[in-house]
Design a protein around this motif. Structure first.
Motif, PDB file in Angstrom:
ATOM      1  N   HIS A 206       5.117 -29.913 -21.946  1.00 18.51           N
ATOM      2  CA  HIS A 206       3.830 -29.503 -21.372  1.00 18.51           C
ATOM      3  C   HIS A 206       2.809 -30.634 -21.426  1.00 18.51           C
ATOM      4  CE1 HIS A 206       0.093 -27.363 -20.681  1.00 18.51           C
ATOM      5  NE2 HIS A 206      -0.283 -27.551 -21.934  1.00 18.51           N
ATOM      6  N   SER A 207       2.748 -31.339 -22.550  1.00 16.85           N
ATOM      7  CA  SER A 207       1.758 -32.413 -22.700  1.00 16.85           C
ATOM      8  C   SER A 207       1.974 -33.513 -21.676  1.00 16.85           C
ATOM      9  CB  SER A 207       1.813 -32.975 -24.120  1.00 16.85           C
ATOM     10  OG  SER A 207       1.460 -31.987 -25.071  1.00 16.85           O
TER      11      SER A 207
ATOM     12  N   HIS B  81      -3.921 -33.338 -25.850  1.00 28.30           N
ATOM     13  CA  HIS B  81      -4.770 -32.153 -26.034  1.00 28.30           C
ATOM     14  C   HIS B  81      -4.140 -31.088 -26.930  1.00 28.30           C
ATOM     15  CE1 HIS B  81      -2.090 -30.479 -23.006  1.00 28.30           C
ATOM     16  NE2 HIS B  81      -2.585 -29.292 -23.256  1.00 28.30           N
TER      17      HIS B  81
ATOM     18  N   ILE C 200      -9.459 -31.143 -18.333  1.00 31.33           N
ATOM     19  CA  ILE C 200      -8.447 -30.538 -19.203  1.00 31.33           C
ATOM     20  C   ILE C 200      -8.907 -29.226 -19.819  1.00 31.33           C
ATOM     21  CG2 ILE C 200      -7.310 -32.719 -19.769  1.00 31.33           C
ATOM     22  CD1 ILE C 200      -8.775 -32.583 -22.495  1.00 31.33           C
TER      23      ILE C 200
ATOM     24  N   ASP D 237      -0.552 -26.877 -15.335  1.00 30.99           N
ATOM     25  CA  ASP D 237       0.804 -27.209 -15.788  1.00 30.99           C
ATOM     26  C   ASP D 237       1.470 -26.013 -16.445  1.00 30.99           C
ATOM     27  OD1 ASP D 237       2.908 -29.408 -16.413  1.00 30.99           O
ATOM     28  OD2 ASP D 237       2.663 -28.278 -18.271  1.00 30.99           O
ATOM     29  N   TYR D 238       0.798 -25.363 -17.410  1.00 30.52           N
ATOM     30  CA  TYR D 238       1.532 -24.324 -18.147  1.00 30.52           C
ATOM     31  C   TYR D 238       1.897 -23.125 -17.281  1.00 30.52           C
ATOM     32  CZ  TYR D 238      -2.682 -21.453 -19.529  1.00 30.52           C
ATOM     33  OH  TYR D 238      -3.812 -20.663 -19.570  1.00 30.52           O
TER      34      TYR D 238
ATOM     35  N   ASP E 293      -8.106 -26.235 -14.528  1.00 30.72           N
ATOM     36  CA  ASP E 293      -7.890 -27.528 -15.168  1.00 30.72           C
ATOM     37  C   ASP E 293      -6.405 -27.894 -15.162  1.00 30.72           C
ATOM     38  OD1 ASP E 293      -6.638 -26.155 -17.321  1.00 30.72           O
ATOM     39  OD2 ASP E 293      -8.564 -25.858 -18.295  1.00 30.72           O
ATOM     40  N   ALA E 294      -6.129 -29.122 -15.569  1.00 32.73           N
ATOM     41  CA  ALA E 294      -4.751 -29.610 -15.567  1.00 32.73           C
ATOM     42  C   ALA E 294      -3.885 -28.865 -16.585  1.00 32.73           C
ATOM     43  CB  ALA E 294      -4.738 -31.109 -15.869  1.00 32.73           C
ATOM     44  N   ASP E 295      -4.480 -28.452 -17.703  1.00 30.85           N
ATOM     45  CA  ASP E 295      -3.753 -27.710 -18.730  1.00 30.85           C
ATOM     46  C   ASP E 295      -3.194 -26.414 -18.151  1.00 30.85           C
ATOM     47  OD1 ASP E 295      -2.796 -26.789 -21.176  1.00 30.85           O
ATOM     48  OD2 ASP E 295      -4.740 -26.012 -21.818  1.00 30.85           O
ATOM     49  N   ARG E 296      -4.039 -25.610 -17.536  1.00 30.28           N
ATOM     50  CA  ARG E 296      -3.594 -24.337 -16.959  1.00 30.28           C
ATOM     51  C   ARG E 296      -2.639 -24.557 -15.797  1.00 30.28           C
ATOM     52  NH1 ARG E 296      -8.835 -20.237 -16.884  1.00 30.28           N
ATOM     53  NH2 ARG E 296      -9.580 -20.682 -18.982  1.00 30.28           N
TER      54      ARG E 296
ATOM     55  N   VAL F  37       0.649 -32.177 -18.296  1.00 30.92           N
ATOM     56  CA  VAL F  37      -0.818 -32.205 -18.158  1.00 30.92           C
ATOM     57  C   VAL F  37      -1.278 -33.637 -17.878  1.00 30.92           C
ATOM     58  CG1 VAL F  37      -3.019 -31.742 -19.306  1.00 30.92           C
ATOM     59  CG2 VAL F  37      -1.095 -30.193 -19.654  1.00 30.92           C
TER      60      VAL F  37
ATOM     61  N   ALA G 264      -5.709 -35.864 -21.945  1.00 28.60           N
ATOM     62  CA  ALA G 264      -4.735 -34.960 -21.311  1.00 28.60           C
ATOM     63  C   ALA G 264      -3.417 -34.978 -22.073  1.00 28.60           C
ATOM     64  CB  ALA G 264      -4.512 -35.371 -19.853  1.00 28.60           C
TER      65      ALA G 264
END
Length: 438
Positions: free
Chosen positions: A64-65, A100, A165, A175-176, A170-173, A68, A97
Motif C-alpha cells: 500500500h505504501s 505515511h 495524502i 490506493d487502498y 487523497d492518494a491514500d484512499r 500511495v 506519501a
C-alpha cells in the motif's frame, strides 16, 4: 550533486497488480525503501483479520505504501508548471506519501485499543528517532525528517502537500480502495483514478477538481461507501477482530496477575506494562504475534488457550443484530445468564459497533474540520461538491452505524441447563431474528 537531487543511474520499477508499475528515480526514495523500518511493513497486513473472510486479502502495508507513493508521483507529474504548485515541495510530498503508514503495528487497531497506543505517534517517533529512516531523511537537509513528520501529522504549514495524502480525496484512499478491492476480489472499490488524476488541480491550501471530472469523483465516493460496508465492516472480519482483542486483553490480564506463562511473552512485556520503547515496537510484527498465539493454545489458562485456538483455526463467534443503547436490559440479562452457564461474559460476549461518514464538509462549531471536495467551475470559481452533485448530496453528512453482538454458539450448545440455554437463545433470536456466522 546534492543528495536531495540525486537520481539513480537508471529508473527502478516495482511490478504492481494495481498500478502496473511503481517508478523510482530519486535516490532518497530508493534508500528509504531499503531501510529496516520500511521493510518491516512487509510483515504487517494492510487489512488485519480480513483474510479470514476474504482469503485473498494477504497484502501488506508495504504494498500500500508503495502504491500511495506512486499515485502522488503521478499527481505531481501533472502539477508541473501549474499555478499554486511549488516544485521544491516535490520530495517532501513523495517522502510523506511513502512513509505515511510507517508507525502501524500488527493488527493495528486491536493493539492500539488494548495497549493504549497510537500508530501516528509511533510514525513520528520512527521518523524523528534514532532510526535508519531518520538518517536518510536528515541527509536531505537538517530538520527534513520533522518536515515529513509534520505533513503526516497534518500540522505542516504546507496544506496543499498535506491534502495530497490526507483529505477526502487523497492518494491514500485512492490506493487502498483499489488495492483492497483487488485482493479481496470484490468489484466495489473500482473507479476511474486516471480520470481523477487528470482533472486534479493544485490550489492554495488543497487539491481541487475540475467540474468536468465530477462524475469520476462521485464514483470514487460511492466506491468508498460500498467498500466500508461490504469489506471493512464485514461482520465475519469483525468477529475475528473481537477474538483477537479478547486474546490480547486476556494475556495482559494474566500477566498483571502474575500468571506463569509456559513461554514467557518477552515481546509483549513492555506492551502489557504500557511502556513501549521504539525498539520494542519495531520488533513486534504479525509473524511474532502468530508465534505466541500458536503456543498459547497449549496454555493452562482455559480462556487464553480456547481463544487462541479459535483464532488460529478460524472457529469464530456467531453474531446477531443487537443495539446496546436500546436493549440495555437484554444485555444485562445476557451477562448474568452467561455467568450462570459458566461462560465468562467478559471474554465471550461482545457488542461491536461500526460507523462511517462517507462524505462531509466543514460546518462551523464542529470538533473536526473536514475540508470539502471543491469543484473548479468553468468560470474559475470553486463550488463544494455536494452542491453540484445530487448523488453526493444524498449521502453527505449522513452517519450510518451498525451494531452486532458476538458470542460462541458452540459453548452455548454445550450448556446442560436446558431452561438457561432456552432463555439465552430467546434473547438472541428475539433481537436479530436470524443468527449468523459465515
Amino acid at each position: 550533486m546534492a543528495y536531495k537531487n540525486e537520481k539513480l543511474h537508471e529508473e527502478k520499477v516495482f511490478k504492481d497488480p494495481v498500478h502496473r508499475y511503481v517508478h523510482v528515480r530519486d535516490r532518497v526514495i530508493w534508500d528509504l525503501i531499503a531501510t529496516s523500518e520500511f521493510q518491516r511493513l512487509r510483515r504487517i497486513r494492510q487489512l488485519g483479520t480480513t483474510y479470514l473472510t476474504f482469503h485473498g486479502a494477504e497484502h501488506s502495508r508495504f504494498n500500500h505504501s508503495l502504491g500511495v507513493y506512486e499515485i502522488v508521483r503521478r499527481i505531481l507529474f501533472n502539477f508541473q508548471d501549474r499555478p499554486h504548485w511549488d516544485e521544491s515541495d516535490r520530495l517532501l510530498s513523495l517522502c510523506a506519501a511513502l512513509l505515511h503508514d510507517l508507525g502501524h503495528g500488527p493488527f493495528s487497531h486491536s493493539f492500539e485499543k488494548i495497549f493504549n497506543l497510537d500508530h501516528e505517534v509511533f510514525t513520528q517517533r520512527i521518523l524523528t528517532g534514532n532510526t535508519e529512516i531518520n538518517k536518510v531523511l536528515e541527509r536531505v537537509e537538517p530538520g527534513f525528517s520533522q518536515k515529513v513528520a509534520d505533513v503526516i501529522a497534518k500540522t505542516s504549514e504546507k496544506k496543499l502537500v498535506v491534502s495530497l495524502i490526507s483529505s477526502q480525496i487523497d492518494a491514500d484512499r485512492m490506493d487502498y480502495l483499489q488495492r483492497d478491492a483487488y485482493y479481496t476480489g470484490v468489484s466495489y472499490g473500482h473507479f476511474d483514478m486516471e480520470r481523477i488524476l487528470r482533472v486534479m488541480r493544485p490550489m492554495d491550501d488543497q487539491v481541487a477538481i475540475k467540474q468536468s471530472g465530477m462524475h469520476a469523483v462521485e464514483d470514487y465516493i460511492m466506491s468508498r461507501y460500498q467498500m466500508y460496508w461490504q469489506v471493512y465492516f464485514h461482520p465475519v472480519t469483525r468477529s475475528a477482530e473481537v477474538i483477537l482483542t479478547k486474546i490480547l486483553h486476556r494475556a495482559k490480564e494474566l500477566y498483571g496477575k502474575g500468571y506463569s506463562f509456559k513461554l514467557k511473552p518477552l515481546h509483549f512485556i513492555s506492551f502489557f506494562k504500557e511502556d513501549v520503547s521504539l525498539e520494542d515496537y519495531l520488533k513486534l510484527d504479525e509473524s511474532i504475534v502468530y508465534y505466541y498465539f500458536q503456543l498459547w493454545q497449549e496454555e493452562s489458562d482455559e480462556i487464553l488457550a480456547d481463544l487462541c485456538e479459535r483464532f488460529m483455526n478460524r472457529r469464530l463467534f456467531k453474531y446477531v443484530e443487537f443495539n446496546p443503547h436500546l436493549q440495555i436490559r437484554e444485555w444485562m440479562e445476557l451477562h448474568k445468564l452467561f455467568q450462570q452457564a459458566g461462560i465468562e461474559p467478559n471474554y465471550y460476549l461482545e457488542v461491536d459497533s461500526s460507523s462511517d461518514l462517507p462524505y462531509d464538509f466543514y460546518r462551523p462549531g464542529e470538533e473536526e474540520e473536514r475540508l470539502p471536495i471543491n469543484l473548479i467551475m468553468p468560470g474559475g470559481e470553486l463550488k463544494e461538491l455536494s452542491r453540484n452533485s445530487d448523488i453526493v448530496e444524498a449521502i453527505s453528512g449522513k452517519k450510518r452505524t451498525d451494531h452486532k453482538l458476538y458470542y460462541p454458539d458452540d459453548l452455548l450448545e454445550a450448556c446442560t441447563d436446558k431452561e438457561l440455554k432456552k432463555r439465552i437463545y430467546e434473547i438472541l433470536h428475539g433481537q436479530g431474528g436470524h443468527v449468523r456466522a459465515e
